[in-house]
Design an enzyme around this catalytic site. Structure first.
Site, mmCIF file in Angstrom:
data_model
loop_
_atom_site.group_PDB
_atom_site.id
_atom_site.type_symbol
_atom_site.label_atom_id
_atom_site.label_comp_id
_atom_site.label_asym_id
_atom_site.label_seq_id
_atom_site.Cartn_x
_atom_site.Cartn_y
_atom_site.Cartn_z
ATOM 1 N N ARG A 291 0.819 -1.218 0.000
ATOM 2 C CA ARG A 291 0.000 0.000 0.000
ATOM 3 C C ARG A 291 0.849 1.262 0.000
ATOM 4 N NH1 ARG A 291 -5.205 -1.216 3.722
ATOM 5 N NH2 ARG A 291 -6.604 -1.765 2.034
ATOM 6 N N PRO B 160 8.582 0.774 9.168
ATOM 7 C CA PRO B 160 7.682 -0.259 9.704
ATOM 8 C C PRO B 160 7.554 -0.138 11.213
ATOM 9 C CG PRO B 160 9.820 -1.220 9.189
ATOM 10 C CD PRO B 160 9.893 0.226 8.762
ATOM 11 N N SER B 161 6.582 -0.859 11.769
ATOM 12 C CA SER B 161 6.428 -0.905 13.227
ATOM 13 C C SER B 161 7.592 -1.698 13.834
ATOM 14 C CB SER B 161 5.109 -1.604 13.559
ATOM 15 O OG SER B 161 5.122 -2.040 14.893
ATOM 16 N N CYS C 85 -8.135 -3.674 11.316
ATOM 17 C CA CYS C 85 -8.828 -2.400 11.513
ATOM 18 C C CYS C 85 -10.265 -2.423 11.013
ATOM 19 C CB CYS C 85 -8.083 -1.296 10.784
ATOM 20 S SG CYS C 85 -7.979 -1.618 9.009
ATOM 21 N N GLU D 4 -11.760 0.434 20.547
ATOM 22 C CA GLU D 4 -11.226 -0.609 19.664
ATOM 23 C C GLU D 4 -10.620 -1.734 20.515
ATOM 24 O OE1 GLU D 4 -7.819 0.371 17.159
ATOM 25 O OE2 GLU D 4 -8.909 -0.363 15.418
ATOM 26 N N GLU E 178 -11.711 -5.523 2.137
ATOM 27 C CA GLU E 178 -11.751 -4.681 0.963
ATOM 28 C C GLU E 178 -11.090 -5.326 -0.264
ATOM 29 O OE1 GLU E 178 -10.368 -3.853 3.930
ATOM 30 O OE2 GLU E 178 -8.306 -3.229 3.630
ATOM 31 N N HIS F 270 -10.270 2.164 0.277
ATOM 32 C CA HIS F 270 -10.262 1.878 1.712
ATOM 33 C C HIS F 270 -10.000 3.185 2.449
ATOM 34 C CE1 HIS F 270 -9.600 -0.201 5.432
ATOM 35 N NE2 HIS F 270 -8.326 0.131 5.500
HETATM 36 P P1 NAD Z 1 0.460 2.760 16.165
HETATM 37 O O1 NAD Z 1 -0.318 3.983 15.911
HETATM 38 O O2 NAD Z 1 0.930 2.491 17.520
HETATM 39 O O3 NAD Z 1 1.740 2.736 15.219
HETATM 40 C C1 NAD Z 1 1.634 2.868 13.799
HETATM 41 C C2 NAD Z 1 2.926 3.458 13.272
HETATM 42 O O4 NAD Z 1 2.992 4.846 13.668
HETATM 43 C C3 NAD Z 1 4.177 2.787 13.852
HETATM 44 O O5 NAD Z 1 5.148 2.650 12.849
HETATM 45 C C4 NAD Z 1 4.606 3.779 14.927
HETATM 46 O O6 NAD Z 1 5.968 3.698 15.235
HETATM 47 C C5 NAD Z 1 4.238 5.109 14.276
HETATM 48 N N1 NAD Z 1 4.084 6.226 15.217
HETATM 49 C C6 NAD Z 1 3.603 6.174 16.478
HETATM 50 N N2 NAD Z 1 3.645 7.404 17.036
HETATM 51 C C7 NAD Z 1 4.151 8.243 16.108
HETATM 52 C C8 NAD Z 1 4.449 9.648 16.093
HETATM 53 N N3 NAD Z 1 4.219 10.425 17.140
HETATM 54 N N4 NAD Z 1 4.963 10.184 14.952
HETATM 55 C C9 NAD Z 1 5.181 9.412 13.881
HETATM 56 N N5 NAD Z 1 4.952 8.076 13.846
HETATM 57 C C10 NAD Z 1 4.432 7.494 14.948
HETATM 58 O O7 NAD Z 1 -0.453 1.560 15.592
HETATM 59 P P2 NAD Z 1 -0.175 0.016 15.692
HETATM 60 O O8 NAD Z 1 -0.390 -0.400 17.115
HETATM 61 O O9 NAD Z 1 1.095 -0.327 15.018
HETATM 62 O O10 NAD Z 1 -1.359 -0.562 14.779
HETATM 63 C C11 NAD Z 1 -2.645 -0.815 15.252
HETATM 64 C C12 NAD Z 1 -3.580 0.318 14.880
HETATM 65 O O11 NAD Z 1 -3.532 0.522 13.476
HETATM 66 C C13 NAD Z 1 -5.029 0.012 15.189
HETATM 67 O O12 NAD Z 1 -5.627 1.146 15.757
HETATM 68 C C14 NAD Z 1 -5.637 -0.280 13.827
HETATM 69 O O13 NAD Z 1 -7.017 -0.044 13.746
HETATM 70 C C15 NAD Z 1 -4.846 0.609 12.946
HETATM 71 N N6 NAD Z 1 -4.858 0.133 11.564
HETATM 72 C C16 NAD Z 1 -5.597 0.819 10.652
HETATM 73 C C17 NAD Z 1 -5.664 0.362 9.337
HETATM 74 C C18 NAD Z 1 -6.470 1.094 8.307
HETATM 75 O O14 NAD Z 1 -6.288 0.818 7.123
HETATM 76 N N7 NAD Z 1 -7.346 2.016 8.688
HETATM 77 C C19 NAD Z 1 -4.951 -0.774 8.952
HETATM 78 C C20 NAD Z 1 -4.194 -1.432 9.904
HETATM 79 C C21 NAD Z 1 -4.148 -0.961 11.217
#
Ligand code: NAD
Length: 484
Positions: free
Chosen positions: A158, A174-175, A282, A381, A441, A447
């Site tokens: 994506r 990435p995470s 999500c 959530e 999707e 999306h």
């Molecule tokens: P997260 O928000 O904790 O982290 C996502 C990414 O953002 C990570 O790489 C993290 O390091 C980064 N990040 C965190 N704080 C940041 C900041 N202050 N500045 C810049 N980057 C930052 O999410 P997660 O726990 O990895 O994933 C789960 C969440 O993702 C759930 O809420 C889920 O619903 C959502 N999600 C949404 C979709 C979608 O398409 N809408 C798809 C997958 C997951």
């Protein structure tokens, strides 16, 4: 144990004395690899490389850029087993689902490569004589791709595929829970001969690495998928440079089950929609509203399905679900389940943290009946294998409850009535509505969430638009005639 290296400007940067982060298999609690903790300076180097590389990448014909993407997709397919194992090991996903996800990554890259010849501008009629107005769709520039842990392979697609076909370059972050697949992907970027700097990978915390990306003025689009909380922070950071953001955030998808639904098919779809990826998706069923005449029957049948659900380490057997991605997520799920119990929800099965051979951050497949609409478990959530259910009387009442949320990603309704389905389509205020189908999707769809589920969107031709900017050009082709 593998030690990965930052991928900047086509090179894997030696780790030297750099601080490293452990990556842990959540099913076994074993450290499986280490990834470098990038500094803000590393991020700057990656963005500079992407910025320079974009100057020539953006000038290639889109079909030539697509040729690289086809090569990349072939390489992903050749390495599908490696990707699937990496995915299952780092975030615990059942192997068959990881294998599917590796396939989606390849297919998604091909889908966008095929759009190369469809990036079109417009010719707009002018109000003046001797004038052409040309509207171009140009690459946006450098994309900061910030990713969550739950679909770490598909999300690479994506972030990378639409960007590259559009003529953009990318810095991926990435995470820290599931970064390995991204580094394996970087190997293939190199193998495919994609020019240096077009794709870069950096790892580390959101607060340092993600923030350095979102605040860099040479980043022209921050495409982030993750939680609403992180999305809000990114939006604030990006505002300093008025950088465009595309945010795919959390959800609290309502499922509406009408008494006239196809009962057995509905049970299967709702079950699959909660169980996939161990409930860590999500878009999937987060709260269920069942019409009173079939409520007891529905609860009985779905409880039987949840009771039969198996869990364990993805690489040690064939299980329906895996662990939560980390201990914090296991605690979060448990805390919400206990709150539901305290607020009057009936735990019909599960309801406890679990392990496999004494290890891992598992959670028992759980159904909570007799929930009330306003309870925390119905509004926050969950992101786990836990299904809260409540009952309702009328269509108007359930639409009201479904829309009563800060989120707005996906929603669904099961009914055999055409009128009810059409009304639901019009009245559910979500980015996506699924009728008689589980929430999932398609590449060619769109999306996107509304309200706090995000801004912008992914997939299809509308998703590609996020990675393009509009440039309009007015051409007077007879200056002499016009100046009297
Ligand atoms: P997260 O928000 O904790 O982290 C996502 C990414 O953002 C990570 O790489 C993290 O390091 C980064 N990040 C965190 N704080 C940041 C900041 N202050 N500045 C810049 N980057 C930052 O999410 P997660 O726990 O990895 O994933 C789960 C969440 O993702 C759930 O809420 C889920 O619903 C959502 N999600 C949404 C979709 C979608 O398409 N809408 C798809 C997958 C997951």
């Amino acid at each position: 144990m593998k030690q990965y290296k930052l991928f900047i400007n086509g090179k894997f940067v030696p780790n030297g004395k750099r601080e490293m982060l452990d990556v842990i298999n959540p099913a076994t609690e074993k450290v499986i690899s280490q990834v470098p903790k990038a500094t803000a300076k590393d991020v700057e180097a990656a963005v500079d490389a992407a910025y320079e590389a974009q100057k020539s990448w953006g000038k290639l014909p889109a079909s030539s850029r697509a040729a690289y993407l086809y090569k990349l997709a072939d390489l992903v397919r050749e390495n599908r087993v490696l990707f699937a194992k990496t995915n299952s090991e780092e975030m615990g996903k059942p192997y068959a689902q990881s294998f599917d996800e590796a396939g989606w990554l390849a297919d998604y890259i091909v889908y966008y490569a095929e759009l190369a010849r469809h990036i079109k501008g417009e010719i707009i009629p002018s109000d003046r004589p001797n004038e052409n107005i040309l509207l171009y769709k140009m690459p946006i520039g450098v994309v900061g791709g910030i990713m969550p842990w739950n679909f770490p392979l598909f999300l690479i697609g994506r972030k990378v595929a639409p960007a590259l076909v559009a003529g953009d370059t990318v810095v991926l972050k990435p995470s820290s829970d599931s970064p390995n697949g991204c580094y394996e992907f970087a190997n293939l970027v190199k193998k495919a001969g994609i020019p240096d700097g077009v794709v870069n990978v950096v790892t580390g915390s959101g607060a340092v690495v993600g923030n350095a990306l979102a605040s860099n003025p040479k980043v022209h689009l921050v495409s982030m998928t993750g939680s609403t909380e992180a999305g809000q922070k990114i939006m604030k950071t990006a505002a300093d440079n008025v950088t465009k953001v595309s945010l795919e955030l959390g959800g609290k998808a309502p499922v509406i089950v009408m008494a006239d639904c196809d009962f057995d098919a509905t049970i299967e779809h709702v079950y699959n929609s909660r169980i996939i990826n161990t409930g860590q998706a999500c878009n999937c069923a987060e709260r269920v509203y069942v019409q009173k005449p079939i409520y007891d029957k529905f609860v009985k049948k779905i409880v039987a399905k949840f009771k039969a659900t198996t869990y364990g380490p993805a690489l040690e057997g064939k299980f329906d679900i895996g662990p939560m991605v980390n201990k914090a997520q296991q605690e979060h799920v448990d805390e919400l389940v206990q709150s539901a119990k305290a607020e009057g929800g009936k735990i019909k099965c599960g309801g406890h943290k679990a392990s496999y051979n004494g290890k891992g951050w598992f959670y028992e497949p759980t159904v909570i009946a007799d929930c009330k609409h306003g309870m925390r478990i119905m509004t926050e959530e969950i992101f786990g294998p836990v299904l809260p259910i409540t009952s309702f009387d009328t269509f108007d009442e359930v639409i009201e409850m479904a829309n009563d949320t800060v989120y707005g990603l996906t929603s669904s309704i099961y009914t055999s009535s055409y009128d009810v389905a059409m009304r639901a389509m019009n009245e559910l205020h979500f980015g996506e509505t699924y009728i008689n189908r589980e929430h999932f999707e398609a590449f060619q769809g769109f999306h996107a969430g509304v309200r706090q589920s995000g801004i912008g969107g992914d997939d299809g031709e509308h998703g590609l638009e996020e990675f393009l900017e509009t440039h309009i050009c007015y051409i007077d082709y007879n200056l002499k005639a016009d100046v009297k």
